[in-house]
Write a protein that holds these residues in place. Structure first.
Motif, PDB file in Angstrom:
ATOM      1  N   TYR A 133     -90.617 -15.464  34.315  1.00  0.00           N
ATOM      2  CA  TYR A 133     -90.364 -15.123  35.712  1.00  0.00           C
ATOM      3  C   TYR A 133     -91.514 -15.678  36.537  1.00  0.00           C
TER       4      TYR A 133
ATOM      5  N   SER B 230     -88.411 -17.039  41.533  1.00  0.00           N
ATOM      6  CA  SER B 230     -88.305 -16.123  42.664  1.00  0.00           C
ATOM      7  C   SER B 230     -89.607 -16.180  43.452  1.00  0.00           C
TER       8      SER B 230
ATOM      9  N   ALA C  63     -89.436   1.438  40.913  1.00  0.00           N
ATOM     10  CA  ALA C  63     -88.126   1.207  40.305  1.00  0.00           C
ATOM     11  C   ALA C  63     -87.778   2.279  39.285  1.00  0.00           C
ATOM     12  N   CYS C  64     -88.799   2.821  38.607  1.00  0.00           N
ATOM     13  CA  CYS C  64     -88.560   3.818  37.555  1.00  0.00           C
ATOM     14  C   CYS C  64     -88.706   5.249  38.066  1.00  0.00           C
TER      15      CYS C  64
ATOM     16  N   VAL D  58     -84.792  -3.098  34.802  1.00  0.00           N
ATOM     17  CA  VAL D  58     -84.104  -1.846  35.131  1.00  0.00           C
ATOM     18  C   VAL D  58     -82.590  -2.009  35.027  1.00  0.00           C
ATOM     19  N   ALA D  59     -82.094  -3.188  35.375  1.00  0.00           N
ATOM     20  CA  ALA D  59     -80.651  -3.432  35.336  1.00  0.00           C
ATOM     21  C   ALA D  59     -80.140  -3.719  33.932  1.00  0.00           C
TER      22      ALA D  59
ATOM     23  N   CYS E  37     -94.432  -1.943  41.773  1.00  0.00           N
ATOM     24  CA  CYS E  37     -92.986  -2.178  41.743  1.00  0.00           C
ATOM     25  C   CYS E  37     -92.337  -1.433  40.577  1.00  0.00           C
TER      26      CYS E  37
ATOM     27  N   ILE F 168     -88.924  -6.844  37.245  1.00  0.00           N
ATOM     28  CA  ILE F 168     -88.662  -5.408  37.171  1.00  0.00           C
ATOM     29  C   ILE F 168     -87.194  -5.107  37.448  1.00  0.00           C
ATOM     30  N   ALA F 169     -86.602  -5.817  38.401  1.00  0.00           N
ATOM     31  CA  ALA F 169     -85.188  -5.586  38.722  1.00  0.00           C
ATOM     32  C   ALA F 169     -84.302  -5.887  37.508  1.00  0.00           C
ATOM     33  N   ASP F 170     -84.578  -6.992  36.822  1.00  0.00           N
ATOM     34  CA  ASP F 170     -83.776  -7.336  35.648  1.00  0.00           C
ATOM     35  C   ASP F 170     -84.013  -6.357  34.506  1.00  0.00           C
TER      36      ASP F 170
ATOM     37  N   GLU G 141     -90.934  -8.639  41.332  1.00  0.00           N
ATOM     38  CA  GLU G 141     -89.744  -7.890  41.728  1.00  0.00           C
ATOM     39  C   GLU G 141     -88.543  -8.314  40.880  1.00  0.00           C
ATOM     40  N   ALA G 142     -88.404  -9.609  40.653  1.00  0.00           N
ATOM     41  CA  ALA G 142     -87.282 -10.097  39.851  1.00  0.00           C
ATOM     42  C   ALA G 142     -87.382  -9.598  38.414  1.00  0.00           C
TER      43      ALA G 142
END
Length: 249
Positions: A30, A46, A82-83, A58-59, A78, A54-56, A51-52
């Motif tokens: 990343y 990104s 997110a958590c 969590v998703a 971040c 952590i977003a991936d 952010e990218a």
């Protein structure tokens, strides 16, 4: 298993990690646009790679994440958001120059300052130690030997805290004797976050030992924190992948 790793500079370290660990696990880098163009790696670009990443994570798009060379403040902030947690608890997997492995916590300067925080680290660390074949015995360190009581109130307080944490956490108060503790215990609890961070840095950067990353243990995703001073992140990536396999066999 897919492990994401952050790239915030020192690209050659991450490229070296992919070269060494890529045959055992799929690694996605990343980074900012164009950052890893010089290397044949799988990547997601990104403007805010933390952010990218952590977003991936969590998703569920990746099974685990390693901070790599991303900036600590932005990435960990971040991750907390997110958590849904207000702090992070990290436990480092270390190896001495002689090949002795053990877990160490706290390793963040703002972690492990209270007895309750130490007990929480003991409970979570014992489970990790067992899963990696380390002894489930936990050593709680303090600022001196028993014979040092009365020499300074800070020493007295650290010994009292260690004694209480050991008793409540079914652990062992091993005074200041870390050199003996690592021979028998799979996990060591430092007196506070500052001393834990100093132990980590002394062992890995001066003592020819190795740091294999520090998993965050108070979230439901697998995230392994790393030091940007590490030569590469092979150990952290393999640790993250191993934890992911144990979580989702």
């Amino acid at each position: 298993m897919i492990v994401g790793i952050g790239v915030g500079g020192e690209e050659e370290k991450v490229a070296r990690t992919v070269e060494r660990a890529g045959s055992q696990v799929r690694i996605v880098c990343y980074c900012r646009p164009g950052a890893m163009d010089a290397y044949p790696v799988e990547r997601r670009e990104s403007e805010c790679p933390w952010e990218a990443l952590i977003a991936d994570l969590v998703a569920g798009q990746i099974d685990a994440a390693v901070r790599g060379t991303l900036p600590a403040n932005e990435t960990l902030r971040c991750l907390k958001k997110a958590c849904g947690v207000d702090h992070l608890e990290r436990i480092a997997l270390l190896e001495t120059a002689g090949g002795v492995r053990f877990l160490l916590a706290p390793v963040g300067v703002d972690e492990g300052w209270t007895v309750q925080e130490k007990i929480a680290l003991i409970e979570k660390g014992r489970a990790i130690a067992t899963s990696f074949g380390l002894s489930e015995r936990v050593a709680v360190l303090s600022g001196g030997r028993f014979g040092d009581l009365g020499r300074h109130r800070a020493v007295d307080r650290s010994m009292a805290d260690a004694e209480l944490a050991a008793r409540l956490g079914n652990a062992e108060h091993r005074e200041i004797l870390i050199e003996d503790a690592v021979k028998e215990c799979g996990m060591v609890i430092a007196p506070d976050g500052i001393s834990g961070n100093l132990i980590f840095r002394t062992l890995t950067f001066l003592g020819e030992g190795a740091g294999h990353g520090a998993p965050v243990v108070n979230i439901d995703r697998i995230f392994v924190d790393t030091s940007r001073a590490s030569p590469d992140y092979t150990g952290a990536v393999l640790l993250a992948a191993s934890m992911a396999k144990k979580k989702n066999p």
